[in-house]
Design a protein around this motif. Structure first.
Motif, mmCIF file in Angstrom:
data_model
loop_
_atom_site.group_PDB
_atom_site.id
_atom_site.type_symbol
_atom_site.label_atom_id
_atom_site.label_comp_id
_atom_site.label_asym_id
_atom_site.label_seq_id
_atom_site.Cartn_x
_atom_site.Cartn_y
_atom_site.Cartn_z
ATOM 1 N N ASN A 112 1.151 -1.197 0.237
ATOM 2 C CA ASN A 112 0.072 -0.054 0.101
ATOM 3 C C ASN A 112 1.076 1.403 0.243
ATOM 4 O OD1 ASN A 112 -3.003 -0.760 0.416
ATOM 5 N ND2 ASN A 112 -1.571 -2.413 1.907
ATOM 6 N N HIS A 124 -0.205 1.116 -9.663
ATOM 7 C CA HIS A 124 -0.119 3.200 -9.742
ATOM 8 C C HIS A 124 -0.012 3.375 -10.059
ATOM 9 C CE1 HIS A 124 -1.190 5.890 -6.952
ATOM 10 N NE2 HIS A 124 -2.041 5.110 -5.569
ATOM 11 N N LYS A 125 -0.880 4.705 -10.376
ATOM 12 C CA LYS A 125 -0.062 5.596 -11.467
ATOM 13 C C LYS A 125 1.092 6.407 -10.741
ATOM 14 C CE LYS A 125 -1.430 9.703 -14.410
ATOM 15 N NZ LYS A 125 -2.427 11.006 -14.289
ATOM 16 N N TRP A 145 2.309 3.482 -1.951
ATOM 17 C CA TRP A 145 1.707 4.647 -3.304
ATOM 18 C C TRP A 145 0.577 5.381 -2.762
ATOM 19 C CZ3 TRP A 145 6.271 5.860 -5.701
ATOM 20 C CH2 TRP A 145 6.630 4.508 -6.154
ATOM 21 N N GLU A 146 -0.357 4.460 -2.027
ATOM 22 C CA GLU A 146 -1.485 4.926 -1.571
ATOM 23 C C GLU A 146 -1.699 5.698 -0.235
ATOM 24 O OE1 GLU A 146 -5.094 6.486 -1.457
ATOM 25 O OE2 GLU A 146 -4.944 5.286 -3.435
#
Length: 362
Positions: free
Chosen positions: A200, A248-249, A202-203
């Motif tokens: 998780n 993830h962008k 990048w979030e």
């Protein structure tokens, strides 16, 4: 204090709108309509959603609370605890969402309290936490996380909200407190806490900011964080490509922006700490990554998974960095890929701008 009866009474009306009945093909007999609505939780949930989208939130809540207040209501009895074989929590969760959409936070809280803890789901707690988060009431978000934990209703999305709550608070020792949430998730998913953080990353970076996220990753030396993040982005990209899912962008942005600063980097470099990025691509045989190849893959994924037209500046930045690396082969491969897949990009403009920026040292 407002109780659930007050909440329900605020949505009572003498009769349902004719347009509502017409939309569902019901006759003018309200009793027949109400009997139809109360057939099952799935049907009531669907009806509420359709009412909300096609007619209005108030009418949808009116429908729900008429069923709630009906004598012998299966809906009410099923979420009051006890020995009910049915749990109509789907429609209750939708009603909670609609109460927040209307801005009725106090009514939402009263209705939440009316649902027995054993009948709530992870979604119930997430709805409440999201509702309070949107209003900036972060202390309440933390309280709902704690309540969900007590009732075995944790979820990943709720955990992310709870960590965002901690990062915004003024409490001392934030990192120690932040680490407790991944520990909860690790127990829930039977993995290591570091693995959950990496999954998780990048979030978390987007919600908590880079400072707290790098410390969660045990990246304590700021001079090494850029290389470590790039390595994580590379491993995340390769893992997603193998599984056929969208990366993830932010990981693609990291690669496009940073990879050209390294001639070659060791993707499997270890550290003294139990680093979270070890969970990615454990079977990967490639020890070193060529930046040009990595940027090419990131550009392809960006165009495949996201709208290339909306990311033209990022695409141009990637091509510029390929020009800087003298990676003509990767440039040609990328433009061929775009042509073969009907991706609408202005090649001449992008290459012209990229060459101009690369030559000027931007």
């Amino acid at each position: 204090a407002q109780n659930i009866a007050n909440v329900a009474s605020s949505y009572k009306t003498s009769s349902m709108k004719d347009t509502v009945k017409s939309f569902f093909g019901l006759d003018n007999d309200d009793d027949a309509g109400k009997k139809f609505w109360g057939t099952s939780d799935e049907l009531l949930a669907t009806m509420i959603q359709v009412y909300s989208h096609q007619i209005g939130t108030h009418e949808a809540l009116m429908l729900f609370f008429e069923e709630w207040e009906k004598s012998g209501s299966k809906l009410k009895s099923s979420v009051k605890g006890g020995n009910s074989k049915e749990n109509w929590i789907k429609s209750c969760n939708i009603a909670l969402k609609l109460l927040f959409e209307q801005g009725n936070i106090d009514r939402a809280r009263v209705f939440f309290d009316a649902i027995h803890p054993t009948c709530r789901t992870a979604e119930t707690y997430l709805i409440m936490a999201r509702g309070y988060a949107k209003l900036g009431k972060w202390k309440d978000v933390g309280a709902y996380y704690a309540d969900a934990k007590r009732n075995n209703c944790l979820s990943e999305r709720l955990a992310l909200l709870a960590m965002e709550d901690i990062s915004k608070s003024t409490v001392s020792g934030k990192i120690k407190i932040l680490r407790k949430v991944p520990e909860d998730m690790a127990k829930l998913k039977d993995i290591k806490a570091g693995a959950w953080i990496a999954d998780n990353y990048w979030e978390l970076k987007r919600r908590l900011g880079f400072h707290y996220t790098r410390l969660l990753m045990w990246w304590n030396d700021p001079s090494e964080t850029q290389a470590r993040e790039l390595r994580l982005a590379s491993q995340h990209l390769n893992s997603c490509m193998k599984r056929g899912v969208a990366p993830h962008k932010d990981s693609l942005i990291c690669i496009i922006n940073q990879a050209s600063a390294f001639e070659v980097f060791d993707e499997d470099q270890s550290t003294n700490q139990a680093s979270a990025f070890e969970v990615f691509d454990e079977d990967q045989s490639m020890k070193e990554i060529e930046p040009a190849s990595l940027i090419f893959k990131a550009l392809v994924e960006l165009c495949c998974r996201h709208d290339a037209a909306k990311n033209e500046r990022l695409v141009a930045k990637g091509v510029k960095n390929l020009v800087y690396l003298n990676a003509q082969q990767e440039i040609d491969q990328f433009f061929k890929f775009a042509d073969d897949n009907g991706i609408d990009i202005d090649k001449r403009h992008i290459l012209s701008k990229a060459t101009e920026r690369a030559s000027s040292g931007e």
